[in-house]
Design an enzyme around this catalytic site. Structure first.
Site, short mmCIF file in Angstrom:
data_model
loop_
_atom_site.label_atom_id
_atom_site.label_comp_id
_atom_site.label_asym_id
_atom_site.label_seq_id
_atom_site.Cartn_x
_atom_site.Cartn_y
_atom_site.Cartn_z
N SER A 278 2.50 -5.86 -6.73
CA SER A 278 1.17 -5.73 -6.36
C SER A 278 0.45 -7.13 -6.90
CB SER A 278 0.31 -4.54 -6.69
OG SER A 278 -1.05 -4.60 -5.94
N ASP A 470 4.61 -1.08 3.37
CA ASP A 470 3.49 -1.55 2.86
C ASP A 470 2.66 -2.30 3.71
OD1 ASP A 470 1.50 -1.86 0.85
OD2 ASP A 470 2.40 -3.64 0.30
N HIS A 529 4.02 0.53 -0.58
CA HIS A 529 3.57 -0.56 -1.62
C HIS A 529 4.36 -0.12 -3.07
CE1 HIS A 529 0.83 -3.53 -3.21
NE2 HIS A 529 0.27 -2.46 -4.19
#
Length: 554
Positions: A278, A470, A529
């Site tokens: 991320s 994601d 994710h």
């Protein structure tokens, strides 16, 4: 990458409402600025006592689009939002403990000199360490039952700036004397890496009844792993001050690793790798560059791994529309008209990001983040679909779509857990959205940290991996920026063919991989994710193969 549900300025319009952006923004801002107006105070300290109107006028150097966007923002902000200056992130209440097994003083390490091959003396490790200390507690594995291996927890202290970073180390389950060491970083910005520990890749998870459940696919099966809560005021970390940009956090991480490996030289000789996901797509290039900049170091950095990261916004934001509109391998989430609106918004978004890249100014970078997040993330969020996994709805709005995050927070807020780890703060929260907004309003969000990657590739291998379900940091954008990166090996990397990824002796592939020189990209199937959470066995497979050097340049 975490998006605050309480501020539409980060693109987080309420998923429960389909109202227009402006109506939502007015509603959200009116509700939240009274209790958290510090979250949107002027971004530069020199303007801390001004209003939006006055500091806008002071920056005639902004381009017309940035100025126009500041005008739009001003219309949405309540007049009393800037009545008085306040800190972005509120200091955490903390009480210093004295029961530490080891205290490593940076000033003492700084005094150590060694003789080089040329006969000249030089410091054993470089960098400014005088103000840093490392406190270490031996964690009794039987008290928490998270794992049976040797564990350490503690704080890196920057005494001059009142910063205290919490870490938790787990030794390898296999061969700790020879297995590599991995530093794991979650993103946010402002989210605890203990999320990665208990939700993704650590030795255990936490169930609904707050019981510890062993993870057979933990990343410390064949590597020792350090989980670090950074920047300050995240997770168990704390400070009376704030860190509001990625570069500032890099100095802290270098100091922590240097002092940790000084205290535990038995781990310093092993290969060391930095991994994260991320917003760690921002962190890792900076942290790796900081480490590599020191010729004299005790950190044996061998590679970095970035999972579903945000690294090159200019390239990546172009791929929100395709991912949301059915071109990323999953059904469309948005309507045709919403997809057209995103197409129409792209030129302005890219123009704003380019201006941020060129100027580096907060006054250019903040408008870019606000406009682009609202145009490309906001419409998706309003559908109620999980931004971290396009395959389903958000199951828990109060815990970033995952109820398990709430269970983890409840577990880590238990007094016996905090005592066992030597925690000094009064409580734990998985994500600190004051930090999230702080980074946004310091212009950090849209910075071009991908420009550091070519320099890293000259020294060590880089892996970009991405779960293909994601949305927020999707695989299309990650593949695109890795192919757009300007570096000497670009042509060879782009010509490299995608090959199947599969478990040993398994017929079914779990992803694709392409590699050339020191650069590797992986697409991981049926993962959102948080790849290690969705594909635990497969993620451990590619981790072990990566740490073993399978795709490294020979």
């Amino acid at each position: 990458m975490r998006i605050s549900a309480s501020t539409v300025l980060l693109g987080a319009a309420s998923a429960a409402s389909a109202a227009s952006f402006q109506n939502q923004a007015q509603h959200v801002l009116a509700d939240n600025f009274h209790k958290a107006h510090d979250a949107v105070k002027p971004v530069a300290d020199s303007f801390a006592h001004t209003t939006l109107e006055s500091f806008e006028e002071a920056f005639n150097g902004m381009n017309s689009q940035a100025k126009a966007l500041w005008d739009e923002i001003k219309l949405l902000v309540p007049e009393n939002a800037f009545d008085k200056p306040t800190w972005f992130s509120k200091p955490k209440a903390a009480k210093r403990r004295k029961d530490w097994d080891h205290v490593v003083k940076g000033a003492d390490v700084q005094k150590l000199w060694v003789k080089g091959a040329d006969g000249e003396k030089h410091r054993e490790v470089g960098g400014q360490l005088d103000n840093f200390n490392l406190r270490v507690k031996s964690v009794d594995p039987s008290k928490l039952g998270v794992d049976k291996v040797k564990q350490y927890s503690g704080y890196l202290d920057d005494e001059e700036n009142d910063k205290h970073l919490f870490y938790w180390f787990f030794e390898s389950r296999n061969d700790p004397k020879n297995d590599p060491v991995v530093l794991w970083l979650n993103g946010g910005p402002g989210c605890s890496s203990l999320t990665g520990l208990f939700l993704e890749l650590g030795p255990s998870s936490i169930d609904k009844k707050l019981r510890v459940v062993s993870n057979e696919y933990a990343w410390n099966n064949n590597a020792s792993v350090i989980f670090l809560d950074q920047p300050v005021n995240v997770g168990y970390s704390y400070s009376g001050n704030a860190v509001s940009n990625t570069v500032a956090a890099g100095k802290d991480v270098y100091a922590l690793l240097t002092l940790f490996f000084h205290q535990f030289p038995e781990y310093a000789k092993q290969d060391f790798h930095i991994a994260g996901e991320s917003y760690a797509g921002h962190y890792i290039p900076v942290f790796a560059s900081e480490i590599l900049s020191h010729k004299d170091r005790n950190i044996n950095l061998k590679s970095v791994l970035i999972g579903n990261g945000l690294t090159d916004p200019l390239t990546q934001y172009e791929h929100y529309r395709p991912m949301a509109c059915g071109e990323g391998g999953y059904p469309a989430v948005l309507s045709e008209s919403e997809c057209r609106s995103m197409d129409n918004a792209l030129p302005r978004c890219q123009s704003l990001i380019r201006n941020c890249y060129e100027s580096g100014s907060v006054w250019s970078c903040v408008p870019a983040a606000i406009y682009c997040n609202n145009q490309f993330i906001g419409p998706y969020q309003r559908t109620g679909q999980n931004v971290y996994d396009i395959r389903g709805k958000c199951e828990d709005d109060s815990n970033l779509c995952y109820s398990a995050l709430g269970w983890i927070s409840d577990y880590l807020n238990q007094k016996d857990v905090m005592d066992a780890l030597g925690v000094e703060v009064e409580g734990y929260e998985s994500c600190n959205f004051d930090i999230n907004r702080n980074f946004l309003f310091q212009g950090d969000w849209m910075q071009p940290f991908h420009r550091l990657v070519p320099g890293i590739l000259k020294e060590i291998p880089v892996l970009i991996y991405a779960g293909d379900a994601d949305f927020i940091c999707n695989w299309l954008g990650n593949k695109a920026w890795s192919e757009a990166l300007e570096w000497p090996g670009k042509n060879g990397f782009n010509k490299a063919e995608l090959e199947d990824l599969s478990l040993p002796k398994a017929d079914k592939e779990y992803g694709k991989v392409k590699s050339s020189g020191n650069f590797t990209f992986m697409q991981i199937y049926q993962a959102g994710h948080m790849v290690p959470m969705d594909q635990p066995e497969n993620s451990l497979d590619f981790l072990n193969r990566w740490l073993g050097g399978e795709w490294f340049e020979q």
